[in-house]
Design a protein around this motif. Structure first.
Motif, PDB file in Angstrom:
ATOM      1  N   GLN A   1      16.062  -3.035 -15.456  1.00  0.00           N
ATOM      2  CA  GLN A   1      14.958  -4.428 -15.567  1.00  0.00           C
ATOM      3  C   GLN A   1      14.761  -4.552 -14.306  1.00  0.00           C
ATOM      4  O   GLN A   1      15.569  -4.699 -13.769  1.00  0.00           O
ATOM      5  CB  GLN A   1      15.444  -5.251 -16.806  1.00  0.00           C
ATOM      6  N   ILE A   2      14.037  -4.869 -13.852  1.00  0.00           N
ATOM      7  CA  ILE A   2      14.031  -5.567 -12.344  1.00  0.00           C
ATOM      8  C   ILE A   2      13.207  -7.246 -12.387  1.00  0.00           C
ATOM      9  O   ILE A   2      12.241  -7.098 -12.807  1.00  0.00           O
ATOM     10  CB  ILE A   2      13.212  -4.839 -11.860  1.00  0.00           C
ATOM     11  N   ASP A   3      14.068  -7.919 -11.626  1.00  0.00           N
ATOM     12  CA  ASP A   3      13.611  -9.520 -11.421  1.00  0.00           C
ATOM     13  C   ASP A   3      13.518  -9.357 -10.184  1.00  0.00           C
ATOM     14  O   ASP A   3      13.716  -9.124  -9.351  1.00  0.00           O
ATOM     15  CB  ASP A   3      13.972 -10.192 -12.283  1.00  0.00           C
ATOM     16  N   GLU A   4      12.736 -11.010 -10.359  1.00  0.00           N
ATOM     17  CA  GLU A   4      13.168 -11.170  -8.962  1.00  0.00           C
ATOM     18  C   GLU A   4      13.631 -11.338  -7.728  1.00  0.00           C
ATOM     19  O   GLU A   4      13.460 -10.993  -6.566  1.00  0.00           O
ATOM     20  CB  GLU A   4      12.045 -12.321  -8.734  1.00  0.00           C
ATOM     21  N   SER A   5      14.824 -10.871  -8.135  1.00  0.00           N
ATOM     22  CA  SER A   5      15.861 -10.949  -7.310  1.00  0.00           C
ATOM     23  C   SER A   5      16.089  -9.209  -6.577  1.00  0.00           C
ATOM     24  O   SER A   5      16.995  -8.986  -5.585  1.00  0.00           O
ATOM     25  CB  SER A   5      16.850 -11.711  -7.624  1.00  0.00           C
ATOM     26  N   TYR A   6      15.849  -8.573  -7.636  1.00  0.00           N
ATOM     27  CA  TYR A   6      15.752  -7.442  -7.285  1.00  0.00           C
ATOM     28  C   TYR A   6      15.549  -6.078  -6.082  1.00  0.00           C
ATOM     29  O   TYR A   6      14.598  -6.945  -5.810  1.00  0.00           O
ATOM     30  CB  TYR A   6      15.470  -6.489  -8.441  1.00  0.00           C
ATOM     31  N   ASN A   7      16.779  -6.199  -5.162  1.00  0.00           N
ATOM     32  CA  ASN A   7      16.347  -5.250  -3.961  1.00  0.00           C
ATOM     33  C   ASN A   7      16.449  -4.267  -3.906  1.00  0.00           C
ATOM     34  O   ASN A   7      16.377  -3.284  -2.130  1.00  0.00           O
ATOM     35  CB  ASN A   7      17.138  -6.562  -2.451  1.00  0.00           C
ATOM     36  N   LYS A   8      16.552  -3.527  -4.585  1.00  0.00           N
ATOM     37  CA  LYS A   8      16.805  -1.746  -4.559  1.00  0.00           C
ATOM     38  C   LYS A   8      15.673  -1.205  -4.616  1.00  0.00           C
ATOM     39  O   LYS A   8      15.420  -0.602  -5.224  1.00  0.00           O
ATOM     40  CB  LYS A   8      18.226  -1.534  -5.625  1.00  0.00           C
ATOM     41  N   PHE A   9      14.836  -1.285  -3.203  1.00  0.00           N
ATOM     42  CA  PHE A   9      12.797  -0.391  -3.448  1.00  0.00           C
ATOM     43  C   PHE A   9      13.281   0.373  -2.858  1.00  0.00           C
ATOM     44  O   PHE A   9      14.822   1.187  -2.266  1.00  0.00           O
ATOM     45  CB  PHE A   9      12.229  -1.558  -2.738  1.00  0.00           C
ATOM     46  N   ASN A  10      12.332   1.897  -2.886  1.00  0.00           N
ATOM     47  CA  ASN A  10      12.332   2.779  -2.426  1.00  0.00           C
ATOM     48  C   ASN A  10      11.186   3.035  -1.692  1.00  0.00           C
ATOM     49  O   ASN A  10       9.598   2.274  -2.256  1.00  0.00           O
ATOM     50  CB  ASN A  10      12.125   3.884  -3.648  1.00  0.00           C
ATOM     51  N   ASN A  11      11.656   3.037  -0.375  1.00  0.00           N
ATOM     52  CA  ASN A  11      11.324   3.638   0.631  1.00  0.00           C
ATOM     53  C   ASN A  11      10.150   4.099   0.422  1.00  0.00           C
ATOM     54  O   ASN A  11       9.850   6.116   1.057  1.00  0.00           O
ATOM     55  CB  ASN A  11      11.304   3.455   1.807  1.00  0.00           C
ATOM     56  N   GLU A  12       8.675   4.133   0.532  1.00  0.00           N
ATOM     57  CA  GLU A  12       7.471   5.122   0.489  1.00  0.00           C
ATOM     58  C   GLU A  12       6.487   4.010   0.547  1.00  0.00           C
ATOM     59  O   GLU A  12       6.017   2.623   1.050  1.00  0.00           O
ATOM     60  CB  GLU A  12       7.314   5.891  -1.584  1.00  0.00           C
ATOM     61  N   PHE A  13       4.978   4.759   0.498  1.00  0.00           N
ATOM     62  CA  PHE A  13       3.281   4.184   0.930  1.00  0.00           C
ATOM     63  C   PHE A  13       3.245   2.887  -0.192  1.00  0.00           C
ATOM     64  O   PHE A  13       3.263   2.069   0.690  1.00  0.00           O
ATOM     65  CB  PHE A  13       2.304   5.015   1.223  1.00  0.00           C
ATOM     66  N   THR A  14       3.401   2.683  -1.498  1.00  0.00           N
ATOM     67  CA  THR A  14       3.316   1.110  -1.494  1.00  0.00           C
ATOM     68  C   THR A  14       4.962   0.111  -1.439  1.00  0.00           C
ATOM     69  O   THR A  14       3.606  -0.953  -1.893  1.00  0.00           O
ATOM     70  CB  THR A  14       3.575   2.094  -3.361  1.00  0.00           C
ATOM     71  N   HIS A  15       5.374   0.708  -0.805  1.00  0.00           N
ATOM     72  CA  HIS A  15       6.421  -0.191  -0.641  1.00  0.00           C
ATOM     73  C   HIS A  15       5.802  -0.498   1.161  1.00  0.00           C
ATOM     74  O   HIS A  15       5.736  -1.587   1.301  1.00  0.00           O
ATOM     75  CB  HIS A  15       7.776   0.079  -0.738  1.00  0.00           C
ATOM     76  N   GLU A  16       6.017   0.309   1.873  1.00  0.00           N
ATOM     77  CA  GLU A  16       4.786  -0.048   3.410  1.00  0.00           C
ATOM     78  C   GLU A  16       4.381  -1.159   3.335  1.00  0.00           C
ATOM     79  O   GLU A  16       3.753  -1.803   3.998  1.00  0.00           O
ATOM     80  CB  GLU A  16       4.819   1.231   3.923  1.00  0.00           C
ATOM     81  N   VAL A  17       2.885  -0.889   1.932  1.00  0.00           N
ATOM     82  CA  VAL A  17       1.962  -1.716   2.233  1.00  0.00           C
ATOM     83  C   VAL A  17       2.730  -3.049   1.422  1.00  0.00           C
ATOM     84  O   VAL A  17       1.857  -4.173   3.125  1.00  0.00           O
ATOM     85  CB  VAL A  17       0.866  -1.083   1.247  1.00  0.00           C
ATOM     86  N   CYS A  18       3.234  -3.197   0.832  1.00  0.00           N
ATOM     87  CA  CYS A  18       3.787  -4.597  -0.082  1.00  0.00           C
ATOM     88  C   CYS A  18       4.630  -5.341   1.472  1.00  0.00           C
ATOM     89  O   CYS A  18       4.207  -6.406   1.287  1.00  0.00           O
ATOM     90  CB  CYS A  18       3.930  -4.527  -1.547  1.00  0.00           C
ATOM     91  N   GLN A  19       5.136  -4.613   1.653  1.00  0.00           N
ATOM     92  CA  GLN A  19       6.389  -5.069   2.551  1.00  0.00           C
ATOM     93  C   GLN A  19       6.062  -5.722   3.444  1.00  0.00           C
ATOM     94  O   GLN A  19       6.142  -7.448   3.986  1.00  0.00           O
ATOM     95  CB  GLN A  19       7.190  -4.709   2.984  1.00  0.00           C
ATOM     96  N   GLU A  20       4.965  -5.605   4.412  1.00  0.00           N
ATOM     97  CA  GLU A  20       4.199  -6.069   5.852  1.00  0.00           C
ATOM     98  C   GLU A  20       2.817  -7.175   4.963  1.00  0.00           C
ATOM     99  O   GLU A  20       3.528  -7.975   5.654  1.00  0.00           O
ATOM    100  CB  GLU A  20       3.093  -4.583   5.778  1.00  0.00           C
ATOM    101  N   TRP A  21       2.389  -7.016   3.929  1.00  0.00           N
ATOM    102  CA  TRP A  21       1.432  -7.600   2.988  1.00  0.00           C
ATOM    103  C   TRP A  21       2.040  -9.185   3.182  1.00  0.00           C
ATOM    104  O   TRP A  21       1.976 -10.613   4.024  1.00  0.00           O
ATOM    105  CB  TRP A  21       0.731  -7.210   1.667  1.00  0.00           C
TER     106      TRP A  21
END
Length: 301
Positions: free
Chosen positions: A124-144
């Motif tokens: 279960q992921i709340d707003e403090s969770y920071n163990k993301f998986n580095n893939e395309f959707t992450h890259e899009v959102c991270q820069e956004w």
């Protein structure tokens, strides 16, 4: 309140503008003014096709929802570039406009997605969770998100909405997901244990309006508290449509049909809107049964 909105003719933007009261004056940035004017026949909606036509010193809030749909077309490299550019460049353009202000807006609410986390298991992921998986959707959102948070330097309140699957009969993912079920060919994808975090369109618009006047800031999960597995979702959707759900689609077949874009349905995230819950926000549709029942009972009348 004067609100500058980008992406206002998309699913969320249309529903939001129709929910705003006459006390909210909307300046809508759109590429097609004639179409936008036909969508929003209200004296409180003013359409412009260039940010140069916006007097930023009169704007109280910016709602940035613009972006090429991530689910409409197969992810060729060209389409990936379009998905990124449409989000990043619009946010850069807004930042440039805000930088020129003598009196910057007090709040920016900017889009993002739970795809920020990439593929996750049942954690279960709340707003403090920071163990993301580095893939395309992450890259899009991270820069956004990074671009949106640049506005913190103006002492603006910045909210970034990591949004789940928005459920509406009027567009977005649900009609596409429902079509095979309506044809009697609805199916669970893979083993069906991947989580789907979703939100009813009415709760989506309500929470954005709530954020205009609240003190919440930073990352906000725009998802209902009742995330479900694909198997649970599929059975509830089938029941809502009075159709069967007998089949399972192998993940290899999904990848063959959709390419890399199949990751959106093969993998998932179990996201909890902890900030909104702690703030006291009451979801009208916290569970998938009531959400789909509402959508399809409306559609049938």
């Amino acid at each position: 309140m004067n609100i500058l909105i980008t992406g206002g003719s998309g699913l969320i933007g249309r529903a939001l503008i129709n929910k705003l009261t006459p006390s909210h004056h909307v300046i809508l940035l759109t590429r097609d003014i004639r179409r936008a004017q036909s969508l929003f026949q209200s004296s409180s909606v003013e359409c412009v096709n260039s940010l140069q036509d916006v007097d930023i010193d009169t704007i109280d809030a910016v709602i940035n929802l613009a972006g090429e749909s991530i689910g409409d077309k197969r992810w060729s490299q060209q389409q990936k570039d379009k998905i990124c550019h449409s989000r990043w460049q619009m946010t850069r353009d807004l930042n440039q406009l805000i930088n020129s202000a003598h009196r910057p807006p007090s709040v920016m609410i900017s889009g993002s997605a739970i795809g920020y986390y990439g593929r996750q298991n049942s954690q279960q992921i709340d707003e403090s969770y920071n163990k993301f998986n580095n893939e395309f959707t992450h890259e899009v959102c991270q820069e956004w998100e990074r671009l949106a948070f640049e506005n913190l330097k103006h002492d603006m309140r910045v909210c970034v909405l990591r949004t789940g699957i928005v459920l509406s009969a009027s567009g977005g993912a649900l009609p596409k997901m429902a079509l095979p079920f309506k044809l009697g060919a609805g199916a669970i994808i893979g083993d069906g244990q991947q989580y789907m975090s979703w939100i009813h369109i009415d709760d989506m618009t309500r929470l954005i309006i709530e954020l205009l006047d609240s003190d919440l800031s930073g990352v906000v999960h725009a998802t209902a508290p009742g995330a479900v597995t694909n198997q649970q979702f599929s059975h509830v959707l089938a029941k809502s449509l009075h159709r069967p759900c007998w089949f399972k689609l192998p993940t290899k077949l999904m990848t063959l049909l959709m390419g890399e874009q199949a990751d959106l349905v093969i993998y998932g995230q179990r996201v909890l809107p902890q900030k909104l819950l702690s703030h006291g926000f009451k979801f009208t549709y916290p569970e998938i049964n009531s959400a789909l029942e509402n959508i399809y009972s409306k559609a049938n009348h």
